[in-house]
Design a protein around this motif. Structure first.
Motif, PDB file in Angstrom:
ATOM      1  N   LYS A 233      44.556  53.212  18.366  1.00 57.33           N
ATOM      2  CA  LYS A 233      43.642  53.923  19.267  1.00 57.33           C
ATOM      3  C   LYS A 233      44.157  53.842  20.698  1.00 57.33           C
ATOM      4  N   PRO A 234      43.613  54.651  21.582  1.00 56.81           N
ATOM      5  CA  PRO A 234      43.979  54.527  23.002  1.00 56.81           C
ATOM      6  C   PRO A 234      43.581  53.158  23.562  1.00 56.81           C
ATOM      7  N   ASN A 235      44.416  52.678  24.464  1.00 57.87           N
ATOM      8  CA  ASN A 235      44.111  51.470  25.247  1.00 57.87           C
ATOM      9  C   ASN A 235      44.063  50.172  24.439  1.00 57.87           C
ATOM     10  N   VAL A 236      44.818  50.140  23.298  1.00 57.30           N
ATOM     11  CA  VAL A 236      44.873  48.889  22.527  1.00 57.30           C
ATOM     12  C   VAL A 236      46.104  48.068  22.908  1.00 57.30           C
TER      13      VAL A 236
ATOM     14  N   ASP B 150      42.957  45.950  18.897  1.00 57.40           N
ATOM     15  CA  ASP B 150      42.486  45.208  20.071  1.00 57.40           C
ATOM     16  C   ASP B 150      41.580  44.073  19.606  1.00 57.40           C
ATOM     17  N   ALA B 151      42.016  42.824  19.830  1.00 56.31           N
ATOM     18  CA  ALA B 151      41.232  41.661  19.388  1.00 56.31           C
ATOM     19  C   ALA B 151      39.879  41.570  20.083  1.00 56.31           C
TER      20      ALA B 151
ATOM     21  N   LEU C  32      49.368  44.381  14.203  1.00 51.89           N
ATOM     22  CA  LEU C  32      49.373  43.448  15.328  1.00 51.89           C
ATOM     23  C   LEU C  32      47.981  43.376  15.926  1.00 51.89           C
ATOM     24  N   ILE C  33      47.438  42.161  15.996  1.00 58.13           N
ATOM     25  CA  ILE C  33      46.165  41.941  16.686  1.00 58.13           C
ATOM     26  C   ILE C  33      46.514  41.542  18.112  1.00 58.13           C
ATOM     27  N   ASN C  34      46.342  42.492  19.022  1.00 60.85           N
ATOM     28  CA  ASN C  34      46.761  42.309  20.411  1.00 60.85           C
ATOM     29  C   ASN C  34      45.603  41.785  21.264  1.00 60.85           C
ATOM     30  N   LYS C  35      45.961  41.307  22.455  1.00 58.88           N
ATOM     31  CA  LYS C  35      45.010  40.804  23.456  1.00 58.88           C
ATOM     32  C   LYS C  35      44.308  39.530  22.979  1.00 58.88           C
TER      33      LYS C  35
ATOM     34  N   SER D 160      49.990  38.717  22.250  1.00 54.81           N
ATOM     35  CA  SER D 160      49.530  39.196  23.559  1.00 54.81           C
ATOM     36  C   SER D 160      50.728  39.922  24.161  1.00 54.81           C
ATOM     37  N   ALA D 161      50.688  41.253  24.128  1.00 60.38           N
ATOM     38  CA  ALA D 161      51.829  42.044  24.593  1.00 60.38           C
ATOM     39  C   ALA D 161      52.113  41.800  26.071  1.00 60.38           C
ATOM     40  N   ILE D 162      51.049  41.635  26.858  1.00 63.33           N
ATOM     41  CA  ILE D 162      51.218  41.411  28.297  1.00 63.33           C
ATOM     42  C   ILE D 162      51.955  40.097  28.557  1.00 63.33           C
ATOM     43  N   GLN D 163      51.583  39.041  27.791  1.00 63.07           N
ATOM     44  CA  GLN D 163      52.193  37.727  27.989  1.00 63.07           C
ATOM     45  C   GLN D 163      53.419  37.501  27.091  1.00 63.07           C
ATOM     46  N   ARG D 164      53.746  38.493  26.240  1.00 65.26           N
ATOM     47  CA  ARG D 164      54.855  38.427  25.278  1.00 65.26           C
ATOM     48  C   ARG D 164      54.673  37.302  24.260  1.00 65.26           C
ATOM     49  N   THR D 165      53.441  36.918  24.015  1.00 72.68           N
ATOM     50  CA  THR D 165      53.146  35.904  23.000  1.00 72.68           C
ATOM     51  C   THR D 165      53.179  36.555  21.617  1.00 72.68           C
TER      52      THR D 165
END
Length: 459
Positions: free
Chosen positions: A229-232, A309-310, A333-336, A361-366
């Motif tokens: 979905k958008p924004n995931v 999106d978690a 992938l369960i992100n965030k 966590s895509a932002i933190q590269r975890t």
């Protein structure tokens, strides 16, 4: 099988560069070069030892076209097994163009795509699988795909095919002896021996055939589509994998409206990663086109990465996508995971193997390293390792081996049914021919034209 005419082409990429090369191959190569080249010493090229770089100028009616170095390589110890001249000039568009035009004016013709390599094959310097490896080396996108292509160019696949064909030859000899001397005891021994040898040959061919899926990925790349979905966090994931800010990331749904494609190497595996527009119902015409494109790529992908999106509960759009990836190669992938979780993870595992569900966590590269490990595991499947020396990377080779397997299955059925040996002999002659298609020993002119037209002109 030496070809009569002399061919020429620019062997370096177009554009500005330190050097440009015009290559000539054929029996008139030396005469053409001596006709347009004047060395600073005043001597003709033929007066120098072969494989010597000779400094001088290319002239047209006493006018200097360019200052060059010329190399003469004498047949048969060359790439094409013909006389070859290579003119090394300044690497500009006009300099190589003018020299090529002059060479053509003096009696050469423009080479077709891959014609230098085609001549190397026709003149027996390399076989067809080695010729195909040349283009694989040029197009290789990772160290591993390069090594596999280099391995094939060195003749390792050719060697394996030759071993298989030798086994077929031995079986055919056994059959023909039995047909010529139809003694009852010999015939009984023949069927038993044939069965055992056929099963052994089948196992050897299948072992090579089973490398084809991994090999094709190494050659062409794993077409990987990121959906959700958008924004995931799809674009954030792309940026995390690429280790650069390639895609625009905002909190506004629908930011990605078109498809973004990038190549990346993950553990030696070339991935063609496609970041798609978020899949949702929308009235925005541009975004709607992006969503339709996303669905098209979804169907053609080798691997689908679904991003959830978690911090949000599963929606109807999420469930629809999960239903669509049930029977496909997919990772969820369960992100965030850095945010409070609202996602029902057990529900996700109803649609996909729990080992294919990874928290990131895509932002933190975890968790990106776990994703890379899972992709590598899916490609190699435990059956093929990076250390395997021979791998089928070409669809044409896979098809030929598949036909050989079908023929050996026919042969085994005939042996089991005690059919006349003449029938079995036909099947083994077919196996011989199909294996020969890989190396080019049994191949049509039309197929050769198809293979070499994908090459660049100067190779």
């Amino acid at each position: 099988m030496y070809i009569d005419d002399t061919i020429a082409a620019i062997a370096t990429a177009p554009g500005e560069g330190g050097i440009g090369i015009v290559r000539i191959s054929g029996k008139k190569s030396l005469d053409i070069a001596d006709n347009i080249f004047k060395s600073v010493s005043g001597k003709k090229i033929k007066e120098y030892n072969p494989r010597t770089l000779i400094y001088g100028n290319i002239l047209e009616e006493e006018k200097i076209i360019d200052e060059v170095l010329v190399a003469y390589m004498k047949a048969p110890y060359t790439y094409t097994k013909e006389d070859i001249i290579e003119i090394n000039c300044h690497g500009g568009f006009l300099s190589v163009k003018k020299i090529l035009e002059l060479v053509l004016k003096k009696g050469a013709r423009l080479a077709g795509p891959g014609e230098f390599t085609k001549r190397a094959f026709l003149n027996g310097r390399i076989d067809l699988s080695q010729a195909e490896a040349v283009i694989d080396i040029i197009r290789a996108k990772t160290d591993l795909s390069y090594n596999i292509a280099q391995n094939q160019l060195e003749g390792n696949l050719s060697s394996e095919i030759r071993k298989l064909r030798n086994k077929v030859t031995a079986i055919l000899a056994h059959i023909e002896v039995s047909i010529d001397f139809p003694d009852e005891d010999i015939e009984h021994l023949t069927y038993e021996t044939l069965y055992n040898k056929s099963k052994e040959l089948k196992e050897d061919i299948i072992k090579l055939y089973e490398t084809s899926e991994t090999g094709k990925i190494m050659r062409d790349g794993l077409k990987t589509v990121i959906v959700g979905k958008p924004n995931v966090g799809k674009s954030s994931l792309l940026n995390a994998i690429l280790k650069e800010s390639r895609a625009i990331v905002t909190d506004i749904p629908g930011t990605t409206r078109d498809v973004i494609e990038e190549f990346v190497s993950i553990k030696g595996i070339p991935l063609k990663i496609i970041d798609t527009a978020g899949i949702r119902e929308t009235e925005d015409l541009v975004e709607k086109i992006g969503v339709e494109k996303s669905k098209e790529f979804f169907e053609k992908a080798d691997l689908i990465i679904l991003v959830l999106d978690a911090s949000r509960e599963l929606s109807s759009e999420d469930i629809d996508i999960l239903n669509n990836i049930k029977d496909k190669q997919a990772i969820v992938l369960i992100n965030k995971i850095d945010l409070p979780s609202k996602l029902d993870e057990q529900k996700i595992k109803e649609y996909i193997n729990k080992d294919r569900v990874i928290k990131i966590s895509a932002i933190q590269r975890t968790g990106i390293d776990k994703l890379e490990d899972e992709i590598a595991s899916m490609v190699y499947k435990g059956d093929v390792s990076q250390k395997d020396s021979v791998m089928i990377t070409n669809v044409r080779h896979k098809d030929a081996l598949g036909k050989a397997i079908n023929s050996i299955n026919d042969a085994i059925r005939s042996i089991e049914d005690n059919m006349p040996l003449d029938f079995v002999e036909v099947d083994f002659k077919n196996i011989w021919d199909y294996l020969g298609e890989v190396s080019g020993d049994t191949v049509s002119e039309d197929l050769l034209d198809t293979i070499f037209r994908d090459f660049c002109i100067g190779k």
